[in-house]
Design a protein around this motif. Structure first.
Motif, PDB file in Angstrom:
ATOM      1  N   GLY A  68     -12.938 -10.316   3.562  1.00 43.25           N
ATOM      2  CA  GLY A  68     -12.668 -10.066   4.980  1.00 43.25           C
ATOM      3  C   GLY A  68     -11.644  -8.974   5.200  1.00 43.25           C
ATOM      4  O   GLY A  68     -11.011  -8.927   6.266  1.00 43.25           O
ATOM      5  N   ASP A  69     -11.487  -8.099   4.222  1.00 40.28           N
ATOM      6  CA  ASP A  69     -10.429  -7.083   4.275  1.00 40.28           C
ATOM      7  C   ASP A  69     -10.947  -5.659   4.437  1.00 40.28           C
ATOM      8  O   ASP A  69     -10.179  -4.700   4.295  1.00 40.28           O
ATOM      9  CB  ASP A  69      -9.590  -7.143   2.989  1.00 40.28           C
ATOM     10  N   LEU A  70     -12.224  -5.489   4.718  1.00 41.74           N
ATOM     11  CA  LEU A  70     -12.788  -4.141   4.751  1.00 41.74           C
ATOM     12  C   LEU A  70     -12.153  -3.288   5.837  1.00 41.74           C
ATOM     13  O   LEU A  70     -11.869  -2.103   5.624  1.00 41.74           O
ATOM     14  CB  LEU A  70     -14.303  -4.212   4.942  1.00 41.74           C
ATOM     15  N   ASP A  71     -11.910  -3.868   7.013  1.00 41.33           N
ATOM     16  CA  ASP A  71     -11.256  -3.110   8.085  1.00 41.33           C
ATOM     17  C   ASP A  71      -9.873  -2.637   7.660  1.00 41.33           C
ATOM     18  O   ASP A  71      -9.473  -1.497   7.930  1.00 41.33           O
ATOM     19  CB  ASP A  71     -11.135  -3.962   9.351  1.00 41.33           C
ATOM     20  N   ASP A  72      -9.131  -3.530   6.999  1.00 42.58           N
ATOM     21  CA  ASP A  72      -7.788  -3.164   6.548  1.00 42.58           C
ATOM     22  C   ASP A  72      -7.838  -2.013   5.557  1.00 42.58           C
ATOM     23  O   ASP A  72      -7.018  -1.082   5.612  1.00 42.58           O
ATOM     24  CB  ASP A  72      -7.099  -4.370   5.888  1.00 42.58           C
ATOM     25  N   VAL A  73      -8.795  -2.054   4.643  1.00 43.39           N
ATOM     26  CA  VAL A  73      -8.921  -0.989   3.645  1.00 43.39           C
ATOM     27  C   VAL A  73      -9.234   0.339   4.315  1.00 43.39           C
ATOM     28  O   VAL A  73      -8.645   1.376   3.976  1.00 43.39           O
ATOM     29  CB  VAL A  73      -9.994  -1.350   2.604  1.00 43.39           C
ATOM     30  N   GLU A  74     -10.146   0.330   5.288  1.00 42.99           N
ATOM     31  CA  GLU A  74     -10.459   1.559   6.023  1.00 42.99           C
ATOM     32  C   GLU A  74      -9.198   2.137   6.672  1.00 42.99           C
ATOM     33  O   GLU A  74      -8.923   3.340   6.574  1.00 42.99           O
ATOM     34  CB  GLU A  74     -11.498   1.275   7.099  1.00 42.99           C
ATOM     35  N   ASP A  75      -8.466   1.283   7.361  1.00 41.52           N
ATOM     36  CA  ASP A  75      -7.269   1.742   8.060  1.00 41.52           C
ATOM     37  C   ASP A  75      -6.203   2.251   7.079  1.00 41.52           C
ATOM     38  O   ASP A  75      -5.539   3.265   7.334  1.00 41.52           O
ATOM     39  CB  ASP A  75      -6.680   0.606   8.907  1.00 41.52           C
ATOM     40  N   GLU A  76      -6.051   1.567   5.968  1.00 40.58           N
ATOM     41  CA  GLU A  76      -5.031   1.956   4.993  1.00 40.58           C
ATOM     42  C   GLU A  76      -5.361   3.288   4.320  1.00 40.58           C
ATOM     43  O   GLU A  76      -4.472   4.109   4.069  1.00 40.58           O
ATOM     44  CB  GLU A  76      -4.855   0.851   3.958  1.00 40.58           C
ATOM     45  N   LEU A  77      -6.632   3.526   4.053  1.00 42.17           N
ATOM     46  CA  LEU A  77      -7.034   4.817   3.484  1.00 42.17           C
ATOM     47  C   LEU A  77      -6.727   5.941   4.461  1.00 42.17           C
ATOM     48  O   LEU A  77      -6.233   7.009   4.072  1.00 42.17           O
ATOM     49  CB  LEU A  77      -8.526   4.801   3.150  1.00 42.17           C
ATOM     50  N   ALA A  88       1.240   5.537 -11.331  1.00 40.49           N
ATOM     51  CA  ALA A  88       2.421   4.688 -11.144  1.00 40.49           C
ATOM     52  C   ALA A  88       3.093   4.981  -9.805  1.00 40.49           C
ATOM     53  O   ALA A  88       3.590   4.067  -9.132  1.00 40.49           O
ATOM     54  CB  ALA A  88       3.403   4.907 -12.291  1.00 40.49           C
ATOM     55  N   LEU A  89       3.094   6.251  -9.405  1.00 37.39           N
ATOM     56  CA  LEU A  89       3.690   6.620  -8.124  1.00 37.39           C
ATOM     57  C   LEU A  89       2.916   5.986  -6.975  1.00 37.39           C
ATOM     58  O   LEU A  89       3.513   5.461  -6.025  1.00 37.39           O
ATOM     59  CB  LEU A  89       3.713   8.143  -7.983  1.00 37.39           C
ATOM     60  N   VAL A  90       1.593   6.020  -7.060  1.00 32.05           N
ATOM     61  CA  VAL A  90       0.775   5.395  -6.011  1.00 32.05           C
ATOM     62  C   VAL A  90       1.047   3.901  -5.953  1.00 32.05           C
ATOM     63  O   VAL A  90       1.213   3.327  -4.867  1.00 32.05           O
ATOM     64  CB  VAL A  90      -0.725   5.655  -6.265  1.00 32.05           C
ATOM     65  N   ARG A  91       1.104   3.264  -7.100  1.00 35.39           N
ATOM     66  CA  ARG A  91       1.352   1.815  -7.121  1.00 35.39           C
ATOM     67  C   ARG A  91       2.728   1.491  -6.538  1.00 35.39           C
ATOM     68  O   ARG A  91       2.884   0.484  -5.830  1.00 35.39           O
ATOM     69  CB  ARG A  91       1.242   1.284  -8.550  1.00 35.39           C
ATOM     70  N   GLY A 105       2.516  -4.082  -2.331  1.00 33.41           N
ATOM     71  CA  GLY A 105       2.952  -5.001  -1.287  1.00 33.41           C
ATOM     72  C   GLY A 105       2.759  -4.471   0.112  1.00 33.41           C
ATOM     73  O   GLY A 105       2.991  -5.187   1.087  1.00 33.41           O
ATOM     74  N   ARG A 106       2.339  -3.215   0.235  1.00 32.64           N
ATOM     75  CA  ARG A 106       2.164  -2.612   1.564  1.00 32.64           C
ATOM     76  C   ARG A 106       0.700  -2.358   1.890  1.00 32.64           C
ATOM     77  O   ARG A 106       0.378  -1.945   3.004  1.00 32.64           O
ATOM     78  CB  ARG A 106       2.925  -1.287   1.646  1.00 32.64           C
ATOM     79  N   ALA A 107      -0.181  -2.538   0.922  1.00 31.56           N
ATOM     80  CA  ALA A 107      -1.605  -2.255   1.129  1.00 31.56           C
ATOM     81  C   ALA A 107      -2.442  -3.262   0.363  1.00 31.56           C
ATOM     82  O   ALA A 107      -1.971  -3.918  -0.577  1.00 31.56           O
ATOM     83  CB  ALA A 107      -1.940  -0.836   0.677  1.00 31.56           C
ATOM     84  N   ASN A 108      -3.677  -3.374   0.756  1.00 32.76           N
ATOM     85  CA  ASN A 108      -4.623  -4.251   0.074  1.00 32.76           C
ATOM     86  C   ASN A 108      -4.820  -3.778  -1.367  1.00 32.76           C
ATOM     87  O   ASN A 108      -4.844  -2.570  -1.619  1.00 32.76           O
ATOM     88  CB  ASN A 108      -5.960  -4.223   0.822  1.00 32.76           C
ATOM     89  N   PRO A 109      -4.980  -4.697  -2.320  1.00 34.34           N
ATOM     90  CA  PRO A 109      -5.207  -4.286  -3.710  1.00 34.34           C
ATOM     91  C   PRO A 109      -6.409  -3.354  -3.881  1.00 34.34           C
ATOM     92  O   PRO A 109      -6.396  -2.481  -4.751  1.00 34.34           O
ATOM     93  CB  PRO A 109      -5.436  -5.616  -4.435  1.00 34.34           C
ATOM     94  N   VAL A 110      -7.429  -3.514  -3.061  1.00 36.46           N
ATOM     95  CA  VAL A 110      -8.592  -2.620  -3.148  1.00 36.46           C
ATOM     96  C   VAL A 110      -8.195  -1.203  -2.776  1.00 36.46           C
ATOM     97  O   VAL A 110      -8.584  -0.231  -3.441  1.00 36.46           O
ATOM     98  CB  VAL A 110      -9.737  -3.117  -2.241  1.00 36.46           C
TER      99      VAL A 110
END
Length: 271
Positions: free
Chosen positions: A115-124, A153-156, A161-166
């Motif tokens: 149920g996280d697809l919307d969040d992933v779109e927004d985070e990208l 490592a910089l991206v991680r 904690g601020r974005a979905n793991p996907v």
């Protein structure tokens, strides 16, 4: 892609969708394994040429792929890749591009299941805006001589904690192996793929001030009626447009900003 490659990619997408319908398939694992296959095919030019050789029977190429990847990846991944090489490809590199797309698609399946697809779109989208506005960060993430592990490592560190793991996995793969694309182009492609996952279009909406939920709903409904399909809104704020909104869908721009109206009035007066 064109010709045979377009048809082969469409078939591969259907195979991925069939796997997505099977909830017993670990979508995140499938994504990681397809990403590993992508890296191998991207690195081994001679291998991908053999696997896409139009002079060889499709079944023979599929059997070769099964032997190569047996024990290295799961059965679902091996079957998927075997099916891909069974098809005809216009260029050997198209196979690599398709495998990469399927890796991202599998991760998006994982997001959809949660149920996280919307969040992933927004985070990208938001990550792309951050990169665009921070020259130092963009330089660090796109430095061609920088160590891939360090960039990952910089991206991680940025997204932990601020974005979905996907979202994190998708961005890490992109900065680690851009494969000739700009970071912005890669993020846009991922955002579009996420939207296509739900058969939606992506609209980049720029307004002078943040839009309310009611305004977003009205705009989304109006665009859906206009285009005949759901439209996902990526929202951006730019005080320089003064008022109104600017909507960009692909190459089409619907400009309703005050700044644009003033500019048009100036052009008419000058004419």
């Amino acid at each position: 892609m064109s010709g045979a490659s377009r048809e082969a990619l469409a078939s591969a997408r259907e195979s991925l969708d069939a796997l997505a319908d099977n909830t017993s398939v670990d979508a995140a694992k499938l994504a990681d394994e397809l990403a590993a296959v992508t890296a191998l095919l991207d690195r081994e030019v001679s291998l991908r040429r053999v696997l896409t050789d139009p002079a060889q029977p499709g079944e023979a190429k599929a059997e070769l792929a099964q032997r190569l990847f047996a024990g290295q990846v799961g059965g679902e991944t091996a079957d998927l890749v075997a099916g891909m090489v069974r098809s005809r490809w216009s260029r050997s590199r198209d196979l690599v591009d398709a495998t990469e797309e399927l890796a991202a698609g599998a991760d998006l399946v994982a997001a959809e299941r949660g149920g996280d697809l919307d969040d992933v779109e927004d985070e990208l989208f938001r990550f792309g805006r951050i990169v665009t506005s921070d020259a130092a960060l963009r330089a660090a993430l796109t430095d061609k001589v920088a160590d891939r592990t360090a960039k990952a490592a910089l991206v991680r560190e940025l997204l932990n904690g601020r974005a979905n793991p996907v979202t994190e996995r998708l961005v890490v793969r992109l900065v680690s192996a851009p494969r000739g694309r700009s970071l912005e182009a890669g993020l846009n492609a991922l955002s579009k793929q996420a939207a296509d996952r739900r058969n939606r279009m992506v609209a980049v909406v720029t307004s002078a001030v943040p839009m309310s939920d009611a305004q977003r709903q009205r705009l989304g409904d109006a665009l859906a009626k206009l285009y005949g399909r759901r439209v996902h809104l990526n929202l951006d704020v730019d005080p320089e447009i003064l008022g109104g909104v600017q909507v960009r869908i692909g190459d089409e721009v619907i400009n309703g900003s005050i700044a644009d109206r003033l500019a048009e009035a100036d052009r008419r007066m000058a004419g």
